[in-house]
Write an enzyme that holds these catalytic residues in place. Sequence first.
Site, PDB file in Angstrom:
ATOM      1  N   ASP A  11       6.941   0.006  -9.856  1.00 48.93           N
ATOM      2  CA  ASP A  11       7.822  -1.092  -9.442  1.00 48.93           C
ATOM      3  C   ASP A  11       8.448  -0.750  -8.099  1.00 48.93           C
ATOM      4  OD1 ASP A  11      10.031  -3.307 -10.190  1.00 48.93           O
ATOM      5  OD2 ASP A  11      11.034  -1.515  -9.436  1.00 48.93           O
ATOM      6  N   ASP A 106       5.998  -7.268  -6.989  1.00 48.03           N
ATOM      7  CA  ASP A 106       6.481  -5.900  -6.780  1.00 48.03           C
ATOM      8  C   ASP A 106       6.219  -4.968  -7.965  1.00 48.03           C
ATOM      9  OD1 ASP A 106       8.318  -7.021  -8.497  1.00 48.03           O
ATOM     10  OD2 ASP A 106      10.043  -6.047  -7.573  1.00 48.03           O
ATOM     11  N   GLU A 107       5.273  -5.322  -8.824  1.00 51.92           N
ATOM     12  CA  GLU A 107       4.923  -4.444  -9.937  1.00 51.92           C
ATOM     13  C   GLU A 107       3.409  -4.419 -10.121  1.00 51.92           C
ATOM     14  OE1 GLU A 107       7.840  -4.563 -13.578  1.00 51.92           O
ATOM     15  OE2 GLU A 107       7.618  -6.572 -12.766  1.00 51.92           O
TER      16      GLU A 107
HETATM   17 MG   LIG Z   1      11.347  -4.449  -8.375  1.00 47.61          MG
END
Ligand SMILES: [Mg+2]
Length: 419
Positions: A11, A106-107
């Site tokens: 993340d 974002d992961e």
């Molecule tokens: Mg994040």
Amino acid sequence: MPRERTIFLIDGQSFYASVEKAAHPEYRNKPVAVGDPERRSGIILAACPMAKEKGVTTASRVFEALAVCPDLVIIRPRMQRYITVSLLITEIFESFTDQVEPYSIDEQFLDVTGSLDHYGTAEELAYNIQTRVQLSTGVWSRVGIGPTKILAKQATDNFSKKRPDGIFRLDYDNIERELWTLPVHKMFMVGSRMTQHFMYMGLNTIGDIARMPLADFKRRMRQRMGKQSDIQAEYYWQTARGIDPSPVVASIRGDLKSVSHGKTLRASLYRKLVDIEVVLLELVVEVCRRARRLGYQGRVIFVGAAETDGQRSSGFGRQMTLPQPTSLTHEIASAARKLFIDNWHGLPLSHLYISLTQLSDDSTYQLTLFDDRAAAYDIERTTDAIKDRYGSGAIMRASSLLSSGVARERTEQIGGHYK
Ligand SMILES: [Mg+2]
């Protein structure tokens, strides 16, 4: 016996804000947030750790953020740039393993089982990746490590994010001590609605679910939520125990201008609207699921069709702009259906194609959703997660999307397909 897998969920911390901070070295020592500085009632989409320390929270209003942190630098979001950086990070991950699955902007999931001989322990590899990503993009990565995707994800959300080194391993040796002692709302995919159900059932910790025999848990869920709850019960029970056979699936993101899906058909079988609608819906379900997996919503839906009766050929390609960006299946399904009905010449269909364009990041948007749409997203994401684990047949979508009578008939026409 195949060897146990090692999976990472990585993340990016305060993703948009970190990208902006890297792009603006002059703000290095200032609290930075991403939002619209001209709209005081607008929403803060991301805040850097320094801003968070001063009390700025994601999803608060711009004026609220300025009230707690008057020297906050607010930068207008640049989605295309965040998508580009996200892709760059995927490329960095791909230099360590070919099995990289973007989960949201974002992961990303990585299966690094095959990389460990080369890079040392999982923790060493995680550290190596953190350094590379930070040097290239300025984004600090938090890495959850586990033998399954569900454990890696829960490791990141509950533990890695809170640790200074940003790395945590959750496996069958420490699951009881670490995960099972947490309150039930900390479990993956448990929202406020499910938390309430579990509370009523007297299940307060994740361990309360995990320790119960599955048959008992199913029975309790059925009492509380009805006969349809078996598959959900199994899903939550497995999640609590960290069971998740689903593989990390490297997905091809294409040029990211659209999410699309098409099918070539045997025209002789697709003469009637009722048959065509089944395929149309299948395509919509797949496009929406891909969009959600990538963390996108679209505003423009395009339907293309090739028609032929052996002698005459025809076809069309038409698009429609929706009132708001979406990746909700029922919203896109009804738009696609209307586009099709309005433009079809009535000849048998040899090809059908759907795309969703004018993409935007959905996490931004979800902060502003009204309750009913937010609930619809919750349900679709849970459905996605169940399908990821058990396969597409696990949940039959059609019945909830189409008017019930016709749906039953159509489902029979699909035959074994959904079974
Ligand atoms: Mg994040």
